[in-house]
Scaffold this motif. Structure first.
Motif, PDB file in Angstrom:
ATOM      1  N   ALA A 114      59.836 -85.542  -4.668  1.00 32.95           N
ATOM      2  CA  ALA A 114      58.416 -85.300  -4.401  1.00 32.95           C
ATOM      3  C   ALA A 114      57.965 -86.040  -3.145  1.00 32.95           C
ATOM      4  CB  ALA A 114      57.572 -85.731  -5.593  1.00 32.95           C
ATOM      5  N   ALA A 158      56.654 -84.380   0.326  1.00 34.35           N
ATOM      6  CA  ALA A 158      55.371 -84.783   0.903  1.00 34.35           C
ATOM      7  C   ALA A 158      55.537 -85.215   2.358  1.00 34.35           C
ATOM      8  CB  ALA A 158      54.766 -85.916   0.080  1.00 34.35           C
ATOM      9  N   ASP A 172      56.191 -82.125   4.386  1.00 35.56           N
ATOM     10  CA  ASP A 172      54.942 -81.374   4.497  1.00 35.56           C
ATOM     11  C   ASP A 172      54.014 -82.010   5.523  1.00 35.56           C
ATOM     12  OD1 ASP A 172      55.792 -79.569   2.640  1.00 35.56           O
ATOM     13  OD2 ASP A 172      54.684 -80.448   0.952  1.00 35.56           O
ATOM     14  N   THR A 198      55.664 -82.734 -14.334  1.00 41.62           N
ATOM     15  CA  THR A 198      55.700 -81.350 -13.894  1.00 41.62           C
ATOM     16  C   THR A 198      56.498 -80.602 -14.949  1.00 41.62           C
ATOM     17  OG1 THR A 198      56.234 -79.830 -12.076  1.00 41.62           O
ATOM     18  CG2 THR A 198      57.732 -81.682 -12.436  1.00 41.62           C
ATOM     19  N   ASP A 243      49.001 -83.366  -7.632  1.00 38.12           N
ATOM     20  CA  ASP A 243      49.946 -83.704  -6.564  1.00 38.12           C
ATOM     21  C   ASP A 243      50.521 -82.446  -5.906  1.00 38.12           C
ATOM     22  OD1 ASP A 243      49.597 -86.343  -7.354  1.00 38.12           O
ATOM     23  OD2 ASP A 243      51.252 -86.225  -8.792  1.00 38.12           O
ATOM     24  N   ARG A 244      50.736 -81.417  -6.716  1.00 36.49           N
ATOM     25  CA  ARG A 244      51.293 -80.165  -6.194  1.00 36.49           C
ATOM     26  C   ARG A 244      50.695 -79.006  -6.995  1.00 36.49           C
ATOM     27  NH1 ARG A 244      56.116 -80.545  -7.694  1.00 36.49           N
ATOM     28  NH2 ARG A 244      56.322 -78.817  -9.135  1.00 36.49           N
ATOM     29  N   TYR A 245      50.302 -77.929  -6.290  1.00 33.85           N
ATOM     30  CA  TYR A 245      49.682 -76.809  -6.971  1.00 33.85           C
ATOM     31  C   TYR A 245      49.825 -75.564  -6.107  1.00 33.85           C
ATOM     32  CZ  TYR A 245      46.072 -74.063  -9.345  1.00 33.85           C
ATOM     33  OH  TYR A 245      45.392 -73.086 -10.009  1.00 33.85           O
ATOM     34  N   ASP A 246      50.475 -74.534  -6.662  1.00 35.93           N
ATOM     35  CA  ASP A 246      50.711 -73.290  -5.930  1.00 35.93           C
ATOM     36  C   ASP A 246      49.760 -72.183  -6.351  1.00 35.93           C
ATOM     37  OD1 ASP A 246      52.715 -74.621  -4.685  1.00 35.93           O
ATOM     38  OD2 ASP A 246      54.323 -73.836  -5.940  1.00 35.93           O
ATOM     39  N   LYS A 261      45.256 -78.745  -4.346  1.00 35.31           N
ATOM     40  CA  LYS A 261      46.087 -79.937  -4.214  1.00 35.31           C
ATOM     41  C   LYS A 261      45.230 -81.105  -3.739  1.00 35.31           C
ATOM     42  CE  LYS A 261      49.988 -81.788  -1.554  1.00 35.31           C
ATOM     43  NZ  LYS A 261      50.991 -81.485  -0.510  1.00 35.31           N
ATOM     44  N   ASN A 283      54.777 -74.818 -11.188  1.00 34.17           N
ATOM     45  CA  ASN A 283      54.027 -74.762  -9.937  1.00 34.17           C
ATOM     46  C   ASN A 283      53.045 -75.926  -9.791  1.00 34.17           C
ATOM     47  OD1 ASN A 283      55.214 -72.313  -9.136  1.00 34.17           O
ATOM     48  ND2 ASN A 283      53.776 -71.155 -10.393  1.00 34.17           N
ATOM     49  N   GLN A 288      52.150 -80.217 -10.410  1.00 36.58           N
ATOM     50  CA  GLN A 288      52.543 -81.601 -10.703  1.00 36.58           C
ATOM     51  C   GLN A 288      51.284 -82.447 -10.697  1.00 36.58           C
ATOM     52  OE1 GLN A 288      56.077 -83.557  -8.864  1.00 36.58           O
ATOM     53  NE2 GLN A 288      54.638 -85.105  -8.153  1.00 36.58           N
TER      54      GLN A 288
END
Length: 511
Positions: A48, A52, A55, A378, A405-408, A444, A489, A491
């Motif tokens: 993760a 990050a 990203d 997650t 933290d993460r979202y799609d 996010k 998808n 976290q």
């Protein structure tokens, strides 16, 4: 002497030695199994972190790309303006030239010689002047069609190709971080025992340990014990009070990092009235005694059936134990402070006890993936899976937050509270064992706040510190656990030990 007795004695001694080895092997296997779990958790956390960081690089590159594109667009607009201005100027001149030519041809066709003689000189000068205006450079473009820009990306490409991990330097030879022995930590009434040890495979000896506690009100930690003992028992603790305790080891080289922090909260005292007492209580009131590992200990009753009283917390490596420890002085023990003396009075009634807890792997769906000391979760499945907090609540006011933290963007996660027997393989709130919010548009980095007021029997939600409408649920009674449902998808990271928002506390006191 009977030879058989002698051989039996030898065999017994040999078995004792073998038993010691077997015990060490069992401890070693436990450590290896813990390493497997830790490796898995660290892998998820490291992955993760890597995502990050990459990203962030991609975001920086996209921002730079936008800046460069803006420069290209500016150059594009400049070229078009220059060419269009030249087209306009040339069109006007051509129209004037064409008009003069047509007029001259009409004059030549006239049959009036006298009239022609009167204007011929002026027309000839006008024609020459107009021709001179079409001189050198007039019919040459003022702007090229090429863009005189060249992107030098070779240094960046080289840096990307050289992007790699760096090897962390070996730590200095200080003692390993002490391990809190949960099986020997216990509370009974208003007494508490705290025990710790060095890791089994630690090769660096510790000369002693330093036990620190805060002031019971979230203040600075202070040293309350320095010595070689690995177990302390404290009597006469305050009821309904919360303190933090931690321990570290030291030797001649230096001091280790702190152990996981113990957050200890005493049970409520229904028989006596709480008094305002100085912190810490003087040694003549509440002596600190040390117990040997062979001393009898009292069993700690769990706060909820089937649930452990002990709860691990994440960075900065904290551990919650729902009991309480009052920092004390004791004869024969070395107590020192690094700041102001312990003279401040603390009104226990005004202390706001907050709960520290993490997600519970024991009751979660098997597809849930834990990391960050069970504070980050997650999922390995595309279907919704439910995970509960490790601490349940049946009274009081409690507030915790979760960050995305993460979202799609599909599907939406759900946040709220649930019973222990809630369905774990559907979205939270699909059965009658959960109360949750599924809010579209969560992005996010968003922060979801959950406020469970069991005094008023209400459940309220917040997104980025803004309350989402009125009270979401009323008549909330019973034992509830913090709950989340999510898929691969998403976290989220849990944040606990938070005070109730000020505006809600004020409103509740008025109500």
């Amino acid at each position: 002497m009977d030879p058989s007795l002698f051989l039996q004695s030898q065999l017994s001694q040999a078995l004792n030695g073998l038993s010691d080895r077997a015990k060490e092997a069992k401890e070693f296997l436990v450590q290896l199994r813990n390493m497997v779990q830790q490796i898995q958790e660290n892998s998820v956390e490291f992955e993760a972190c890597l995502v990050a960081q990459c990203d962030a690089l991609i975001d920086a590159l996209n921002r730079r790309k936008a800046q460069l594109l803006a420069r290209v667009n500016k150059e594009h607009e400049h070229k078009l303006k220059v060419v269009r201005d030249q087209i306009s100027h040339c069109t006007v001149k051509l129209r004037q030239t064409t008009g003069l030519m047509e007029y001259c041809l009409e004059v030549i066709k006239e049959n009036d010689p006298s009239g022609f003689l009167q204007i011929s000189d002026a027309l000839i000068r006008r024609v020459h002047l107009t021709e001179d205006q079409w001189g050198k450079g007039t019919l040459t473009p003022r702007m090229t069609t090429d863009f005189d820009l060249s992107l030098d990306n070779s240094p960046l490409l080289q840096s990307i190709h050289q992007l790699d991990f760096v090897q962390v330097k070996a730590s200095s030879p200080v003692p390993a971080i002490p391990i809190l022995q949960l099986e020997e930590c216990c509370t009974h009434n208003n007494s508490a025992t705290l025990s710790w040890k060095q890791p089994p495979l630690s090769t660096v000896p510790a000369e002693g340990y330093i036990l620190e506690l805060d002031d019971g009100n979230g203040g600075q930690f202070r040293e309350v014990y320095v010595g070689k003992e690995t177990m302390c028992t404290v009597d006469g603790l305050h009821f309904n009070s919360t303190y933090n305790a931690r321990v570290k080891a030291f030797n001649k080289t230096g001091v280790s990092q702190y152990s996981k922090t113990l957050v200890l909260q005493t049970s409520e005292d229904t028989d006596s009235e709480e008094q305002t007492l100085p912190f810490p209580v003087p040694s003549e009131r509440l002596p600190l005694r040390r117990m040997s590992p062979f001393s009898s200990t009292l069993n700690l009753q769990p706060s909820f059936p089937g649930r452990s009283y002990f709860d691990f917390r994440s960075s900065p490596h904290q551990l919650s134990l729902h009991s309480s420890l009052q920092s004390l002085n004791a004869p024969g023990c070395n107590f020192e402070t690094q700041s102001a003396p312990y003279s401040q009075l603390v009104d226990i009634k005004k202390l706001l006890a907050v709960a520290w807890f993490a997600f519970d792997p024991g009751s979660a769906h098997s597809d849930i993936i834990f990391s960050n000391d069970n504070l980050t979760v997650t999922c390995s499945s595309y279907d919704d899976r439910v995970v509960l907090g490790k601490t349940g609540f049946s009274k009081g006011v409690h507030y915790w937050e979760l960050t995305i933290d993460r979202y799609d963007n599909h599907p939406d996660p759900a946040f709220g509270v649930a019973r222990m027997d809630v369905m774990k393989d559907v979205m939270l709130g699909k059965d009658d064992k959960a109360w949750a919010i599924t809010e579209g548009g969560i992005a996010k980095g968003a922060t979801i706040g959950v406020l469970l007021d069991l005094n008023r029997k209400t459940l309220t939600f917040f997104i980025n510190d803004e309350q989402q409408g009125p009270i979401a649920f009323e008549n909330v009674e019973g034992l509830f656990f913090p709950a989340v449902s999510l898929n691969r998808n998403v976290q989220v990271t849990l944040h606990t030990g938070l005070p109730v928002p000020d505006f809600y506390s004020s409103r509740a006191s008025i109500a």
